[in-house]
Design a protein around this motif. Structure first.
Motif, PDB file in Angstrom:
ATOM      1  N   VAL A 335       0.836  -1.190   0.000  1.00 57.50           N
ATOM      2  CA  VAL A 335       0.000   0.000   0.000  1.00 57.50           C
ATOM      3  C   VAL A 335       0.878   1.250   0.000  1.00 57.50           C
ATOM      4  N   GLY A 336       0.510   2.205  -0.839  1.00 56.99           N
ATOM      5  CA  GLY A 336       1.290   3.426  -0.980  1.00 56.99           C
ATOM      6  C   GLY A 336       2.437   3.294  -1.957  1.00 56.99           C
ATOM      7  N   LYS A 337       2.749   2.039  -2.367  1.00 58.17           N
ATOM      8  CA  LYS A 337       3.835   1.801  -3.324  1.00 58.17           C
ATOM      9  C   LYS A 337       3.285   1.488  -4.715  1.00 58.17           C
ATOM     10  N   VAL A 338       2.160   0.785  -4.768  1.00 55.38           N
ATOM     11  CA  VAL A 338       1.527   0.469  -6.051  1.00 55.38           C
ATOM     12  C   VAL A 338       0.092   0.993  -5.999  1.00 55.38           C
ATOM     13  N   PRO A 339      -0.487   1.363  -7.155  1.00 53.47           N
ATOM     14  CA  PRO A 339      -1.868   1.870  -7.163  1.00 53.47           C
ATOM     15  C   PRO A 339      -2.848   0.799  -6.657  1.00 53.47           C
ATOM     16  N   MET A 340      -3.741   1.201  -5.783  1.00 51.55           N
ATOM     17  CA  MET A 340      -4.763   0.291  -5.250  1.00 51.55           C
ATOM     18  C   MET A 340      -6.091   1.021  -5.150  1.00 51.55           C
ATOM     19  N   ASP A 341      -7.167   0.303  -5.378  1.00 51.50           N
ATOM     20  CA  ASP A 341      -8.501   0.797  -5.069  1.00 51.50           C
ATOM     21  C   ASP A 341      -9.341  -0.385  -4.621  1.00 51.50           C
ATOM     22  N   GLU A 342     -10.543  -0.087  -4.142  1.00 49.71           N
ATOM     23  CA  GLU A 342     -11.383  -1.143  -3.574  1.00 49.71           C
ATOM     24  C   GLU A 342     -11.683  -2.247  -4.582  1.00 49.71           C
ATOM     25  N   LEU A 343     -11.867  -1.885  -5.835  1.00 49.13           N
ATOM     26  CA  LEU A 343     -12.194  -2.885  -6.854  1.00 49.13           C
ATOM     27  C   LEU A 343     -10.988  -3.722  -7.234  1.00 49.13           C
ATOM     28  N   SER A 344      -9.847  -3.074  -7.401  1.00 46.61           N
ATOM     29  CA  SER A 344      -8.664  -3.808  -7.867  1.00 46.61           C
ATOM     30  C   SER A 344      -8.171  -4.803  -6.821  1.00 46.61           C
ATOM     31  N   VAL A 345      -8.197  -4.409  -5.535  1.00 49.82           N
ATOM     32  CA  VAL A 345      -7.709  -5.338  -4.516  1.00 49.82           C
ATOM     33  C   VAL A 345      -8.701  -6.479  -4.308  1.00 49.82           C
ATOM     34  N   ALA A 346     -10.004  -6.195  -4.448  1.00 51.02           N
ATOM     35  CA  ALA A 346     -11.004  -7.274  -4.363  1.00 51.02           C
ATOM     36  C   ALA A 346     -10.796  -8.274  -5.493  1.00 51.02           C
ATOM     37  N   ALA A 347     -10.514  -7.760  -6.690  1.00 53.48           N
ATOM     38  CA  ALA A 347     -10.269  -8.644  -7.831  1.00 53.48           C
ATOM     39  C   ALA A 347      -9.028  -9.497  -7.597  1.00 53.48           C
ATOM     40  N   LYS A 348      -8.008  -8.923  -6.955  1.00 48.38           N
ATOM     41  CA  LYS A 348      -6.801  -9.694  -6.660  1.00 48.38           C
ATOM     42  C   LYS A 348      -7.114 -10.828  -5.691  1.00 48.38           C
ATOM     43  N   GLU A 384     -18.930   2.725 -10.670  1.00 56.22           N
ATOM     44  CA  GLU A 384     -19.275   4.140 -10.589  1.00 56.22           C
ATOM     45  C   GLU A 384     -18.848   4.765  -9.261  1.00 56.22           C
ATOM     46  N   HIS A 385     -18.847   3.936  -8.202  1.00 60.01           N
ATOM     47  CA  HIS A 385     -18.554   4.462  -6.871  1.00 60.01           C
ATOM     48  C   HIS A 385     -17.580   3.532  -6.142  1.00 60.01           C
ATOM     49  N   PHE A 386     -16.347   3.956  -6.070  1.00 58.64           N
ATOM     50  CA  PHE A 386     -15.334   3.208  -5.329  1.00 58.64           C
ATOM     51  C   PHE A 386     -14.259   4.174  -4.862  1.00 58.64           C
ATOM     52  N   SER A 387     -13.475   3.732  -3.898  1.00 57.80           N
ATOM     53  CA  SER A 387     -12.427   4.608  -3.340  1.00 57.80           C
ATOM     54  C   SER A 387     -11.039   4.078  -3.641  1.00 57.80           C
ATOM     55  N   ARG A 388     -10.123   4.994  -3.826  1.00 60.26           N
ATOM     56  CA  ARG A 388      -8.713   4.626  -3.949  1.00 60.26           C
ATOM     57  C   ARG A 388      -8.150   4.385  -2.558  1.00 60.26           C
ATOM     58  N   ILE A 389      -7.210   3.488  -2.447  1.00 64.55           N
ATOM     59  CA  ILE A 389      -6.661   3.084  -1.158  1.00 64.55           C
ATOM     60  C   ILE A 389      -5.256   3.638  -0.998  1.00 64.55           C
ATOM     61  N   GLU A 390      -5.041   4.342   0.107  1.00 61.11           N
ATOM     62  CA  GLU A 390      -3.740   4.925   0.402  1.00 61.11           C
ATOM     63  C   GLU A 390      -3.191   4.331   1.694  1.00 61.11           C
ATOM     64  N   ALA A 391      -1.957   4.705   2.042  1.00 60.30           N
ATOM     65  CA  ALA A 391      -1.302   4.185   3.255  1.00 60.30           C
ATOM     66  C   ALA A 391      -1.774   4.956   4.482  1.00 60.30           C
ATOM     67  N   ASP A 392      -3.064   4.797   4.772  1.00 61.62           N
ATOM     68  CA  ASP A 392      -3.649   5.543   5.887  1.00 61.62           C
ATOM     69  C   ASP A 392      -4.983   4.895   6.256  1.00 61.62           C
ATOM     70  N   GLY A 393      -5.289   4.822   7.549  1.00 61.88           N
ATOM     71  CA  GLY A 393      -6.594   4.373   7.992  1.00 61.88           C
ATOM     72  C   GLY A 393      -6.822   2.878   7.883  1.00 61.88           C
ATOM     73  N   PHE A 394      -8.088   2.497   8.038  1.00 64.28           N
ATOM     74  CA  PHE A 394      -8.489   1.090   8.040  1.00 64.28           C
ATOM     75  C   PHE A 394      -9.022   0.647   6.680  1.00 64.28           C
ATOM     76  N   TYR A 395      -8.772  -0.636   6.390  1.00 63.76           N
ATOM     77  CA  TYR A 395      -9.372  -1.303   5.236  1.00 63.76           C
ATOM     78  C   TYR A 395     -10.053  -2.573   5.738  1.00 63.76           C
ATOM     79  N   LEU A 396     -11.297  -2.787   5.317  1.00 63.49           N
ATOM     80  CA  LEU A 396     -12.061  -3.972   5.729  1.00 63.49           C
ATOM     81  C   LEU A 396     -12.363  -4.831   4.515  1.00 63.49           C
ATOM     82  N   VAL A 397     -12.156  -6.144   4.658  1.00 67.21           N
ATOM     83  CA  VAL A 397     -12.525  -7.068   3.584  1.00 67.21           C
ATOM     84  C   VAL A 397     -13.285  -8.248   4.186  1.00 67.21           C
TER      85      VAL A 397
END
Length: 598
Positions: A335-348, A384-397
């Motif tokens: 996180v913070g090194k490669v581009p991430m968003d809620e959709l891309s990490v879910a797909a991974k 249409e509605h998703f967030s980009r993920i940065e090196a900050d805060g919580f992420y829930l999956v």
């Protein structure tokens, strides 16, 4: 936002006026009261724009209201904006139930309408009782709103496949014999089942008619001599036809169920579950026979997994835990090194699961939620509605898979960077809640309502709570949510309490949600096991099936009792022991760090 739905509501109100219907109810349901429904049945979503998996729309000439529970308050408020639809937050103070709303507003001589195929008999009977003697008509024979949905998706149909006996531990013939034993005990000559997962379990078959649920649209009617399966002909291969014939199961067309119930010979009592069967079918049977309205015997039989199923489930959860742990390590490292968003990490993550031996499908669409999005317990990122993920805060999956050896469900929340002291407090209390419940010891005879408070206690002590149940049963290569057992604190008459039995599996998933800030949920699946038996009775307990580290970066031990620290260390010791054989090199070092002793 909302303008299309506002127009659709107005058009529906015109149709209702023409049909002389004063109040019209549109639930979130298919013909089988399934929790998740295929696109064909998403009428409530089409009319309201609300995409959550639970909610009921009520439309009158004056207004439209949508009722949903605490999991979806934030989501519904956003999605209903501009539609003119009033949000009714279920179980909140001064918010009427649908029944109470109708009792207050429906006048003598008026008509309440709904499609009787998608409203369950339990609710239909509640309406009957509420308006008995008040000259109110229930019109349940028409799908009025169908006229508005011009491009409605087709009814789903998929190929049925057979679960081999070595995977499920009991043949369909043996299951039928046990069901007939239960029928004899109840004095039932016939058993009518509408629940799709019950039917799939009974006949050891699966399909893909509902997203993520391996079921086929079907009904079954069982007597002492016959078993009739109503199913779409296109779903049956020659192999499946032969298999069903060998198990003495007669196949009829799915669409013939109503005609069959009107014309078949019915002698003796008919057993069916009013909570699961449609009001329309219930009334058809009620007009012809004496009813036994009780939960299907298959539901409890299905919930208690046999030793063969449990062996497969334990192995399945271990493989699933390995994949999720590796995914979480990848996120923390990148996180913070490669581009991430809620959709891309879910797909991974979905892709990593797909590589697991025996993988069939997801068990539900992956909930991938960053920061404030996670405050919506069942948030769904879209194109249409998703967030980009940065090196900050919580992420829930919250995610899971369908495998040849079982069905999985697991939630983890991780810190991707700085988190506040309040967030650490919430995270720590949720972790303690999950571990305390998993470590519970209780006497046989306890239900989930006896135990739910164990999980809520760490949060209640701080004046905090979460607006969802703590746990649900899980199917075996079936629905990720399964009854009859559950973990919840409130008494609800429509949900009968069920004793926890050895062989049941249940989720343990407390959470904490703060609107516009963060959401936290930590979920393990546990199996119910027997402990010692003595003069006080048979003691029971839980054993973890999920082995995924709890993020120590978000734990603050000042908020823990010494016993909570011991529980966390013991859990992480078991995680390391289970997962280490599947890790090596840098990943093994990450596992050691993630499960270190506090």
């Amino acid at each position: 936002m909302g303008s299309i739905e506002k127009q659709r509501i107005a058009e529906l109100q015109k149709l209702l006026k023409e049909a002389e219907i004063d109040y019209y109810i549109v639930p979130t349901a298919d013909y089988h009261n399934s929790e998740y429904v295929s696109d064909y049945f998403k009428m409530r979503e089409f009319l309201s724009g609300f995409t959550g998996s639970a909610g009921t729309l009520v439309v009158s000439s004056r207004e439209a209201g949508l009722w949903t529970d605490g999991r979806y308050f934030v989501q519904a408020e956003s999605e209903l904006e501009g539609s003119g639809i009033v949000l009714y937050r279920m179980q909140e103070e001064n918010v009427p139930t649908i029944k109470e709303y109708l009792e207050k507003n429906v006048a003598e001589g008026q008509t309440i309408g709904f499609d009787g195929r998608v409203v369950d008999a339990f609710f239909g009977k509640e309406l009957e009782e509420a308006f008995d003697g008040k000259n109110v008509t229930l019109a349940y024979d028409r799908d009025i709103a169908a006229q508005l949905w011009q491009d409605r998706p087709a009814m789903p149909v998929s190929r049925v496949w057979i679960v081999p006996e070595e995977s499920c531990g009991m043949s369909a013939s043996d299951k039928l014999a046990k069901v007939r034993e239960k029928m004899a005990e109840e004095g039932a000559a016939h058993l009518l089942i509408s629940r799709l997962d019950d039917i799939m379990w009974l006949y050891n078959i699966r399909a893909n008619d509902v997203e993520c649920n391996p079921v086929a649209l079907s009904y079954t009617m069982i007597s002492r001599e016959n078993a009739v399966l109503f199913i779409q002909p296109k779903a049956l291969t020659e192999e499946v036809k032969k298999y069903l014939e060998e198990n003495h199961v007669i196949c009829e067309d799915y669409d013939r169920i109503a005609a069959y119930l009107k014309g078949c010979d019915i002698e003796g009592k008919v057993w069916c579950s009013g909570a699961d069967i449609s009001y329309m079918l219930y009334k058809l049977v009620q007009n012809r026979a004496e009813l036994i309205d009780r939960k299907n015997p298959t539901e409890r039989m299905k919930a208690v997994k046999n030793p063969v199923e449990m062996e497969h489930i334990r192995e399945c959860y271990l493989r699933d835990s390995v994949a999720l742990t590796k995914f979480l390590f990848w996120m923390k490292e990148n996180v913070g090194k490669v581009p991430m968003d809620e959709l891309s990490v879910a797909a991974k993550l979905d892709g990593m699961r797909a590589e697991i031996t025996g993988y069939l499908d997801l068990s539900f669409p992956t909930i991938s939620a960053y920061k404030s999005n996670a405050a919506m317990a069942h948030y769904s990122a879209t194109e249409e509605h998703f967030s980009r993920i940065e090196a900050d805060g919580f992420y829930l999956v919250d995610s899971g898979g369908q495998y040849e050896g079982g069905t999985t469900d697991v939630t983890r929340t991780i810190a991707l960077g700085d988190v506040t002291d309040e967030m650490k407090l919430h995270f720590t209390k949720v972790a303690c809640a999950m571990l305390r419940l998993a470590d519970a010891k209780f006497l046989h005879g306890c239900t989930g309502r006896n135990l739910d408070i164990i999980a809520r206690e760490p949060l209640w002590e701080c004046g905090l709570d979460y607006k969802h149940g703590t746990g649900h049963g899980i199917g075996y290569i079936l629905n990720v949510h399964e009854g009859p057992h559950s973990l919840r604190w409130q008494y609800r008459p429509e949900i009968p309490e069920t004793e926890l039995e050895e062989g049941m599996i249940v989720s343990d998933e407390p959470g904490m949600y703060v609107q516009d800030s963060h959401g936290i949920r930590t979920e393990n699946i546990v199996e119910v096991v027997k402990e010692e038996k003595n003069e006080y009775g048979q003691f029971m307990g839980f054993r973890h099936l999920t082995y995924v580290p709890i993020d120590l970066d978000a734990i603050d031990t000042q908020y823990m009792e010494p016993s909570d620290v011991r529980k966390l260390n013991a859990y992480h010791e078991s995680v390391y022991a289970k997962l280490a054989p599947y890790f090596e090199g840098a990943e093994l070092e990450l596992l050691k760090k993630a499960t270190r002793t506090l």
